[in-house]
Structures are given as structure tokens and as C-alpha cells.
Design a protein around this motif. Structure first.
Motif, PDB file in Angstrom:
ATOM      1  N   THR A  19       0.830  -1.201   0.000  1.00 12.20           N
ATOM      2  CA  THR A  19       0.000   0.000   0.000  1.00 12.20           C
ATOM      3  C   THR A  19       0.862   1.247   0.000  1.00 12.20           C
ATOM      4  O   THR A  19       0.614   2.191  -0.736  1.00 12.20           O
ATOM      5  CB  THR A  19      -0.936   0.011   1.228  1.00 12.20           C
ATOM      6  OG1 THR A  19      -1.743  -1.149   1.198  1.00 12.20           O
ATOM      7  CG2 THR A  19      -1.809   1.258   1.215  1.00 12.20           C
ATOM      8  N   ARG A  20       1.919   1.231   0.822  1.00  8.73           N
ATOM      9  CA  ARG A  20       2.813   2.372   0.881  1.00  8.73           C
ATOM     10  C   ARG A  20       3.487   2.591  -0.459  1.00  8.73           C
ATOM     11  O   ARG A  20       3.613   3.717  -0.939  1.00  8.73           O
ATOM     12  CB  ARG A  20       3.876   2.153   1.964  1.00  8.73           C
ATOM     13  CG  ARG A  20       4.849   3.315   2.094  1.00  8.73           C
ATOM     14  CD  ARG A  20       5.913   3.031   3.146  1.00  8.73           C
ATOM     15  NE  ARG A  20       5.332   2.851   4.459  1.00  8.73           N
ATOM     16  CZ  ARG A  20       6.067   2.563   5.532  1.00  8.73           C
ATOM     17  NH1 ARG A  20       7.378   2.407   5.423  1.00  8.73           N
ATOM     18  NH2 ARG A  20       5.469   2.425   6.717  1.00  8.73           N
ATOM     19  N   SER A  21       3.950   1.509  -1.096  1.00  6.55           N
ATOM     20  CA  SER A  21       4.600   1.612  -2.396  1.00  6.55           C
ATOM     21  C   SER A  21       3.642   2.182  -3.433  1.00  6.55           C
ATOM     22  O   SER A  21       4.015   3.022  -4.243  1.00  6.55           O
ATOM     23  CB  SER A  21       5.104   0.240  -2.824  1.00  6.55           C
ATOM     24  OG  SER A  21       5.686   0.303  -4.097  1.00  6.55           O
ATOM     25  N   LYS A  22       2.384   1.727  -3.408  1.00  2.00           N
ATOM     26  CA  LYS A  22       1.393   2.228  -4.360  1.00  2.00           C
ATOM     27  C   LYS A  22       1.115   3.708  -4.129  1.00  2.00           C
ATOM     28  O   LYS A  22       0.995   4.484  -5.074  1.00  2.00           O
ATOM     29  CB  LYS A  22       0.100   1.419  -4.221  1.00  2.00           C
ATOM     30  CG  LYS A  22      -0.925   1.719  -5.304  1.00  2.00           C
ATOM     31  CD  LYS A  22      -2.112   0.782  -5.196  1.00  2.00           C
ATOM     32  CE  LYS A  22      -3.122   1.040  -6.310  1.00  2.00           C
ATOM     33  NZ  LYS A  22      -4.283   0.119  -6.221  1.00  2.00           N
ATOM     34  N   ASN A  23       1.046   4.107  -2.863  1.00  2.06           N
ATOM     35  CA  ASN A  23       0.834   5.517  -2.546  1.00  2.06           C
ATOM     36  C   ASN A  23       2.006   6.370  -3.017  1.00  2.06           C
ATOM     37  O   ASN A  23       1.817   7.497  -3.494  1.00  2.06           O
ATOM     38  CB  ASN A  23       0.627   5.703  -1.041  1.00  2.06           C
ATOM     39  CG  ASN A  23      -0.720   5.170  -0.565  1.00  2.06           C
ATOM     40  OD1 ASN A  23      -1.657   5.044  -1.349  1.00  2.06           O
ATOM     41  ND2 ASN A  23      -0.800   4.838   0.713  1.00  2.06           N
ATOM     42  N   ASP A  24       3.214   5.835  -2.874  1.00  2.00           N
ATOM     43  CA  ASP A  24       4.394   6.560  -3.335  1.00  2.00           C
ATOM     44  C   ASP A  24       4.341   6.789  -4.843  1.00  2.00           C
ATOM     45  O   ASP A  24       4.692   7.868  -5.334  1.00  2.00           O
ATOM     46  CB  ASP A  24       5.667   5.790  -2.976  1.00  2.00           C
ATOM     47  CG  ASP A  24       5.972   5.837  -1.483  1.00  2.00           C
ATOM     48  OD1 ASP A  24       5.399   6.703  -0.799  1.00  2.00           O
ATOM     49  OD2 ASP A  24       6.776   5.002  -1.017  1.00  2.00           O
ATOM     50  N   VAL A  25       3.913   5.770  -5.563  1.00  2.00           N
ATOM     51  CA  VAL A  25       3.797   5.889  -7.017  1.00  2.00           C
ATOM     52  C   VAL A  25       2.822   7.003  -7.390  1.00  2.00           C
ATOM     53  O   VAL A  25       3.110   7.848  -8.238  1.00  2.00           O
ATOM     54  CB  VAL A  25       3.353   4.552  -7.644  1.00  2.00           C
ATOM     55  CG1 VAL A  25       2.978   4.750  -9.113  1.00  2.00           C
ATOM     56  CG2 VAL A  25       4.458   3.517  -7.513  1.00  2.00           C
ATOM     57  N   PHE A  26       1.655   7.018  -6.751  1.00  2.00           N
ATOM     58  CA  PHE A  26       0.659   8.048  -7.051  1.00  2.00           C
ATOM     59  C   PHE A  26       1.161   9.434  -6.646  1.00  2.00           C
ATOM     60  O   PHE A  26       0.862  10.429  -7.309  1.00  2.00           O
ATOM     61  CB  PHE A  26      -0.664   7.731  -6.350  1.00  2.00           C
ATOM     62  CG  PHE A  26      -1.411   6.590  -6.967  1.00  2.00           C
ATOM     63  CD1 PHE A  26      -1.617   6.535  -8.338  1.00  2.00           C
ATOM     64  CD2 PHE A  26      -1.908   5.551  -6.193  1.00  2.00           C
ATOM     65  CE1 PHE A  26      -2.308   5.485  -8.936  1.00  2.00           C
ATOM     66  CE2 PHE A  26      -2.592   4.491  -6.776  1.00  2.00           C
ATOM     67  CZ  PHE A  26      -2.797   4.457  -8.147  1.00  2.00           C
ATOM     68  N   THR A  27       1.931   9.511  -5.565  1.00  2.14           N
ATOM     69  CA  THR A  27       2.499  10.795  -5.142  1.00  2.14           C
ATOM     70  C   THR A  27       3.480  11.304  -6.181  1.00  2.14           C
ATOM     71  O   THR A  27       3.464  12.482  -6.551  1.00  2.14           O
ATOM     72  CB  THR A  27       3.205  10.659  -3.780  1.00  2.14           C
ATOM     73  OG1 THR A  27       2.248  10.252  -2.795  1.00  2.14           O
ATOM     74  CG2 THR A  27       3.825  11.983  -3.361  1.00  2.14           C
ATOM     75  N   TYR A  28       4.363  10.424  -6.663  1.00  2.00           N
ATOM     76  CA  TYR A  28       5.309  10.805  -7.705  1.00  2.00           C
ATOM     77  C   TYR A  28       4.575  11.291  -8.944  1.00  2.00           C
ATOM     78  O   TYR A  28       4.968  12.290  -9.560  1.00  2.00           O
ATOM     79  CB  TYR A  28       6.205   9.619  -8.079  1.00  2.00           C
ATOM     80  CG  TYR A  28       7.429   9.481  -7.209  1.00  2.00           C
ATOM     81  CD1 TYR A  28       8.434  10.440  -7.237  1.00  2.00           C
ATOM     82  CD2 TYR A  28       7.588   8.392  -6.371  1.00  2.00           C
ATOM     83  CE1 TYR A  28       9.566  10.313  -6.453  1.00  2.00           C
ATOM     84  CE2 TYR A  28       8.714   8.255  -5.568  1.00  2.00           C
ATOM     85  CZ  TYR A  28       9.702   9.227  -5.614  1.00  2.00           C
ATOM     86  OH  TYR A  28      10.817   9.100  -4.835  1.00  2.00           O
ATOM     87  N   ARG A  29       3.512  10.603  -9.311  1.00  2.00           N
ATOM     88  CA  ARG A  29       2.763  10.996 -10.506  1.00  2.00           C
ATOM     89  C   ARG A  29       2.115  12.359 -10.331  1.00  2.00           C
ATOM     90  O   ARG A  29       2.091  13.185 -11.257  1.00  2.00           O
ATOM     91  CB  ARG A  29       1.713   9.936 -10.839  1.00  2.00           C
ATOM     92  CG  ARG A  29       2.314   8.635 -11.352  1.00  2.00           C
ATOM     93  CD  ARG A  29       1.240   7.599 -11.646  1.00  2.00           C
ATOM     94  NE  ARG A  29       1.837   6.332 -12.060  1.00  2.00           N
ATOM     95  CZ  ARG A  29       1.141   5.233 -12.305  1.00  2.00           C
ATOM     96  NH1 ARG A  29      -0.183   5.235 -12.152  1.00  2.00           N
ATOM     97  NH2 ARG A  29       1.750   4.127 -12.671  1.00  2.00           N
TER      98      ARG A  29
END
Length: 235
Positions: free
Chosen positions: A3-13
Motif C-alpha cells: 500500500t505504501r509503495s502504491k501511494n508513493d507511485v501516485f504521489t510521484y505521478r
């Protein structure tokens, strides 16, 4: 962790999209508002010349925002300096802040213009150009060398003309060509407002690369396949 990794991806985007939108918005806002009598500003020879107009806050504020976003953007480390996301985005961020704080030399003897550094120092104008050149060069290197790393490759999806890596390379290459054309246009006066137009195009290509990397158009269906080589089907 997932979940944290997925959130990081969306934050970067999201950060990439914000940076891309700011790049697009700067020349459009400056030139567009120049046609509104309320702001008492004529279309300037270059984007940097807007520092000495009533639209200075938009010029400096947008560049400072781009700079701070890029500095706060924690890119990936790479042993190769030309592919080091973290290094290049930090350089670009610092240069963007430098361009906003150190103005280009004014074309006329302006009075009562307050700047962080007195513009009477002739070398400040050259420092501004150095900041701008390094900023544009960092934009190009990020697009060509960094954004093209690590694309997902679904073997059953062919590489299309609109593949994201093709877009990044085209945008980065265009930025380099336009950088070369700016001093050429200054010397040979290629066309009216040549520097302004060439700088605006650089920012548009810069914005395009960051918006594509931030998936501003989405990545479902045909876009996912053609641009990102991914099976992101529309539900």
C-alpha cells in the motif's frame, strides 16, 4: 508495504503532473495576460524580461514553485551522472530558483526596480543566462536519460510510434535544438519575438514530458497499450 509503495507511485505521478502543468502555464499566463489592459504589460522579447513588468510575481512565483517541487522530488539514484534522477532534478530545481531570483540585464536603464541583487552588476545578466542554460539542459537530460529508464514491457504489445520513450526522447531532443536556436535567433534575428517563442516551446516540451510521465492522460485502454505498453483495461 504494498500500500505504501502504491501511494508513493501516485504521489510521484501527482508531483510530475504539477511540474508539467506549471511548465505549460508559465508562457501561456505571461503572454495571455499581456493582452489584458488591466496589467499594463506589453508582450516581452523573452520570458525572462517579464521580471521587469507588472507580471513579475507570476514569473518568479511559477519558477520558484517549479524549483521547489523539483528539489523536493526524490528521484532515483544512478551511478551514471547523466542518468541520476535525484542529482538532475536537484540541479534543475536550484537553477529554476536561480533564474527567478537573478534577473536578466534590463534592455533600458530602469529606475526604482527592486531586485535581490542590484542589476547594475553586468555579470548578473550572464549569471542569469548560465542558470537558464543549465536549467534547460537538465530538462533535456531528465527527459532523454531518466524518463526512459524502467518502462514496463508487455511482450505481446508492440512498441508504437506514441510509446512514452519515443515521446521523452523527442521532447528532450527538441529542447536541445531550441536551446541552440535561441542564441542564433538573437544574433541573426530570425523572426519577431524569437526568444520568447523558443523559450515557450522549450517549456511546452518540458511540460509534455512530465505530464506523460505523470500519466496526466490516464493509462487505461488504448492509451495504456500505445503509450505505456501496459494492459490497463477499462472496467
Amino acid at each position: 508495504m504494498k500500500t505504501r509503495s502504491k501511494n508513493d507511485v501516485f504521489t510521484y505521478r501527482r508531483i510530475r503532473r504539477v511540474i508539467g502543468y506549471l511548465g505549460f502555464a508559465l508562457p501561456i499566463l505571461l503572454v495571455g495576460l499581456s493582452f489584458i489592459p488591466f496589467f499594463k504589460t506589453e508582450v516581452q522579447p523573452s520570458i525572462s524580461d517579464y521580471y521587469y513588468t507588472n507580471l513579475r510575481d507570476i514569473f518568479t512565483g511559477t519558477l520558484a514553485a517549479v524549483g521547489l517541487f523539483m528539489i523536493s522530488y526524490k528521484g532515483h539514484w544512478n551511478a551514471s551522472l547523466l542518468k541520476n534522477d535525484q542529482l538532475l532534478t536537484n540541479i534543475a530545481g536550484i537553477m529554476a530558483v536561480g533564474v527567478s531570483l537573478v534577473p536578466v540585464a534590463p534592455e533600458t536603464d530602469l529606475q526604482n526596480i527592486f531586485t535581490l541583487f542590484p542589476y547594475q552588476f553586468s555579470w548578473l545578466g550572464w549569471l542569469h543566462y548560465i542558470f537558464a542554460a543549465l536549467l534547460f539542459l537538465a530538462f533535456a537530460l531528465i527527459s532523454i536519460n531518466v524518463f526512459t529508464i524502467g518502462q514496463n514491457k508487455a511482450e505481446d504489445i508492440p512498441v508504437s510510434t506514441f510509446n512514452e520513450n519515443h515521446i521523452y526522447i523527442f521532447c528532450g531532443s527538441a529542447i536541445i535544438v531550441l536551446m541552440v536556436l535561441i542564441p542564433v535567433s538573437e544574433v541573426y534575428y530570425l523572426f519577431n519575438y524569437s526568444t520568447l517563442i523558443l523559450e515557450a516551446l522549450i517549456l511546452f516540451f518540458f511540460g509534455t514530458a512530465w505530464l506523460i510521465k505523470g500519466r496526466a492522460l490516464g493509462d487505461e485502454g488504448k492509451i495504456g497499450e500505445k503509450v505505456y505498453r501496459e494492459h490497463n483495461r477499462v472496467p
